[in-house]
Design a protein around this motif. Structure first.
Motif, PDB file in Angstrom:
ATOM      1  N   PRO A  25     -50.375 -50.222 -16.935  1.00 37.18           N
ATOM      2  CA  PRO A  25     -50.397 -49.602 -18.265  1.00 37.18           C
ATOM      3  C   PRO A  25     -51.430 -48.487 -18.418  1.00 37.18           C
ATOM      4  O   PRO A  25     -51.162 -47.503 -19.108  1.00 37.18           O
ATOM      5  CB  PRO A  25     -50.722 -50.762 -19.206  1.00 37.18           C
ATOM      6  N   ASP A  26     -52.609 -48.623 -17.800  1.00 40.09           N
ATOM      7  CA  ASP A  26     -53.629 -47.590 -17.972  1.00 40.09           C
ATOM      8  C   ASP A  26     -53.176 -46.253 -17.395  1.00 40.09           C
ATOM      9  O   ASP A  26     -53.486 -45.191 -17.957  1.00 40.09           O
ATOM     10  CB  ASP A  26     -54.985 -48.021 -17.402  1.00 40.09           C
ATOM     11  N   LEU A  27     -52.406 -46.273 -16.308  1.00 43.95           N
ATOM     12  CA  LEU A  27     -51.900 -45.016 -15.747  1.00 43.95           C
ATOM     13  C   LEU A  27     -50.813 -44.417 -16.641  1.00 43.95           C
ATOM     14  O   LEU A  27     -50.750 -43.196 -16.804  1.00 43.95           O
ATOM     15  CB  LEU A  27     -51.348 -45.225 -14.334  1.00 43.95           C
ATOM     16  N   VAL A  28     -49.965 -45.271 -17.205  1.00 42.21           N
ATOM     17  CA  VAL A  28     -48.922 -44.775 -18.109  1.00 42.21           C
ATOM     18  C   VAL A  28     -49.572 -44.141 -19.339  1.00 42.21           C
ATOM     19  O   VAL A  28     -49.197 -43.038 -19.748  1.00 42.21           O
ATOM     20  CB  VAL A  28     -47.948 -45.905 -18.502  1.00 42.21           C
ATOM     21  N   PHE A  29     -50.581 -44.807 -19.907  1.00 36.13           N
ATOM     22  CA  PHE A  29     -51.290 -44.253 -21.060  1.00 36.13           C
ATOM     23  C   PHE A  29     -51.941 -42.913 -20.708  1.00 36.13           C
ATOM     24  O   PHE A  29     -51.827 -41.944 -21.463  1.00 36.13           O
ATOM     25  CB  PHE A  29     -52.352 -45.251 -21.554  1.00 36.13           C
ATOM     26  N   LYS A  30     -52.582 -42.854 -19.552  1.00 35.30           N
ATOM     27  CA  LYS A  30     -53.226 -41.600 -19.129  1.00 35.30           C
ATOM     28  C   LYS A  30     -52.196 -40.480 -19.003  1.00 35.30           C
ATOM     29  O   LYS A  30     -52.429 -39.348 -19.438  1.00 35.30           O
ATOM     30  CB  LYS A  30     -53.960 -41.800 -17.803  1.00 35.30           C
ATOM     31  N   ALA A  31     -51.037 -40.784 -18.417  1.00 34.78           N
ATOM     32  CA  ALA A  31     -50.000 -39.765 -18.237  1.00 34.78           C
ATOM     33  C   ALA A  31     -49.438 -39.279 -19.566  1.00 34.78           C
ATOM     34  O   ALA A  31     -48.914 -38.171 -19.650  1.00 34.78           O
ATOM     35  CB  ALA A  31     -48.870 -40.310 -17.357  1.00 34.78           C
ATOM     36  N   CYS A  32     -49.573 -40.096 -20.624  1.00 34.96           N
ATOM     37  CA  CYS A  32     -49.059 -39.732 -21.951  1.00 34.96           C
ATOM     38  C   CYS A  32     -50.111 -39.061 -22.831  1.00 34.96           C
ATOM     39  O   CYS A  32     -49.784 -38.589 -23.917  1.00 34.96           O
ATOM     40  CB  CYS A  32     -48.529 -40.971 -22.656  1.00 34.96           C
ATOM     41  N   THR A  33     -51.371 -39.030 -22.379  1.00 35.92           N
ATOM     42  CA  THR A  33     -52.433 -38.479 -23.230  1.00 35.92           C
ATOM     43  C   THR A  33     -53.286 -37.419 -22.534  1.00 35.92           C
ATOM     44  O   THR A  33     -54.122 -36.800 -23.190  1.00 35.92           O
ATOM     45  CB  THR A  33     -53.366 -39.608 -23.730  1.00 35.92           C
ATOM     46  N   ASP A  34     -53.100 -37.207 -21.249  1.00 37.08           N
ATOM     47  CA  ASP A  34     -53.878 -36.210 -20.507  1.00 37.08           C
ATOM     48  C   ASP A  34     -53.074 -34.908 -20.452  1.00 37.08           C
ATOM     49  O   ASP A  34     -52.004 -34.871 -19.846  1.00 37.08           O
ATOM     50  CB  ASP A  34     -54.164 -36.733 -19.100  1.00 37.08           C
ATOM     51  N   PRO A  35     -53.572 -33.824 -21.076  1.00 38.24           N
ATOM     52  CA  PRO A  35     -52.795 -32.571 -21.124  1.00 38.24           C
ATOM     53  C   PRO A  35     -52.355 -32.057 -19.751  1.00 38.24           C
ATOM     54  O   PRO A  35     -51.236 -31.569 -19.606  1.00 38.24           O
ATOM     55  CB  PRO A  35     -53.763 -31.584 -21.789  1.00 38.24           C
TER      56      PRO A  35
END
Length: 163
Positions: A25-35
């Motif tokens: 989940p932390d990678l999915v969240f990062k991919a959705c919030t990191d420009p």
């Protein structure tokens, strides 16, 4: 290989898109919030995406522009209402159709074993707005980016140190 599920019930103002990723989940969240990461997956492959603004906190604004091979430009913007590792809520407006705003809620669910389910729930102002987006080819435009996100998550996973 996982499939992207897109559900649009007749007569309803919503579309639900979901996909299970072989990533935590932390990678999915990062991919959705990191420009920088969003610009790598947030459009069909033939389109270049530029994140112009992304303030991922409640009340923060975002703006993305896309260019196709012919040089046509498409811009989108919105405001974040909630941003947590489990849920992102924002508005979404295509600038060529001002006033047609939708509410987007992405949930990021830990399935265990390094797998994550992401569900994107889009609520439109009217059934007509929703149907117009579907008729514009949105289903194809969502499936490609989900494939690109899955590939990006795999490369991020491989590049990350062992957990």
């Amino acid at each position: 290989m996982e499939e992207t599920s897109i559900t649009a019930e007749p007569g309803k103002q919503e579309i639900v898109i979901s996909r299970v990723f072989d990533a935590p989940p932390d990678l999915v969240f990062k991919a959705c919030t990191d420009p920088e990461l969003i610009s790598r997956w947030w459009a069909p492959e033939s389109i270049t995406t530029t994140v112009e603004k992304m303030d991922t906190r409640p009340g923060g604004m975002w703006r993305v522009t896309q260019r196709d091979a012919e040089g046509n430009e498409y811009a989108f913007h919105g405001v974040y209402h909630e941003v947590t590792p489990e849920r992102i809520v924002d508005t979404f407006e295509y600038e060529a159709m001002p006033g047609h705003v939708l509410l987007e809620t992405e949930t990021i669910e830990d399935l265990g074993g390094g797998r994550t389910k992401m569900t994107d729930h889009l609520i439109f102002q009217s059934v007509e707005d929703r149907d117009g987006m579907l008729q514009s080819g949105m289903e194809e435009e969502m499936t490609g980016p989900m494939e690109r996100l899955a590939e990006l998550l795999q490369s991020l996973k491989q590049a990350a140190p062992a957990r």
